[in-house]
Design a protein around this motif. Structure first.
Motif, PDB file in Angstrom:
ATOM      1  N   MET A   1      -1.682  41.545 -16.728  1.00 56.95           N
ATOM      2  CA  MET A   1      -2.696  41.751 -17.734  1.00 56.95           C
ATOM      3  C   MET A   1      -3.844  40.775 -17.502  1.00 56.95           C
ATOM      4  SD  MET A   1      -0.676  42.094 -21.316  1.00 56.95           S
ATOM      5  CE  MET A   1      -1.332  43.399 -22.260  1.00 56.95           C
ATOM      6  N   GLU A   2      -5.005  41.286 -17.713  1.00 62.68           N
ATOM      7  CA  GLU A   2      -6.178  40.443 -17.575  1.00 62.68           C
ATOM      8  C   GLU A   2      -6.546  39.848 -18.927  1.00 62.68           C
ATOM      9  OE1 GLU A   2      -9.380  42.476 -15.736  1.00 62.68           O
ATOM     10  OE2 GLU A   2      -8.191  43.125 -14.022  1.00 62.68           O
ATOM     11  N   TYR A   3      -7.432  38.878 -18.884  1.00 62.43           N
ATOM     12  CA  TYR A   3      -7.845  38.180 -20.105  1.00 62.43           C
ATOM     13  C   TYR A   3      -8.460  39.141 -21.120  1.00 62.43           C
ATOM     14  CZ  TYR A   3     -10.581  35.359 -23.288  1.00 62.43           C
ATOM     15  OH  TYR A   3     -11.125  34.835 -24.426  1.00 62.43           O
ATOM     16  N   GLU A   4      -9.273  40.076 -20.649  1.00 61.38           N
ATOM     17  CA  GLU A   4      -9.942  41.007 -21.553  1.00 61.38           C
ATOM     18  C   GLU A   4      -8.938  41.880 -22.298  1.00 61.38           C
ATOM     19  OE1 GLU A   4     -10.930  40.642 -18.333  1.00 61.38           O
ATOM     20  OE2 GLU A   4     -12.770  39.516 -18.709  1.00 61.38           O
ATOM     21  N   GLN A   5      -7.882  42.289 -21.624  1.00 61.32           N
ATOM     22  CA  GLN A   5      -6.851  43.102 -22.260  1.00 61.32           C
ATOM     23  C   GLN A   5      -6.092  42.302 -23.311  1.00 61.32           C
ATOM     24  OE1 GLN A   5      -4.673  44.272 -18.780  1.00 61.32           O
ATOM     25  NE2 GLN A   5      -5.648  46.304 -18.726  1.00 61.32           N
TER      26      GLN A   5
END
Length: 58
Positions: A1-5
């Motif tokens: 998972m990325e930070y934005e998610q």
């Protein structure tokens, strides 16, 4: 998972949490069983303080 998610999921979760919390507070405030308690609390500022008459030095 990325930070934005992760950020968007946590924002949605916090929004849902605060909506549920707000709904709970509104339900508590308007629950028919609490009417007597709130009516008594509303009259408290208008009642005389029994200790204020006994403790005056004037």
């Amino acid at each position: 998972m990325e930070y934005e998610q992760v950020a968007s999921i946590s924002q949605v979760a916090a929004l849902i949490f605060f909506i549920v919390l707000f709904a709970g507070v509104v339900l508590y405030a308007f629950w028919p069983g609490n009417k007597k308690r709130f009516d008594e609390a509303a009259k408290l500022p208008l009642e005389d303080d029994p200790e204020s008459d006994n403790g005056k030095d004037s």
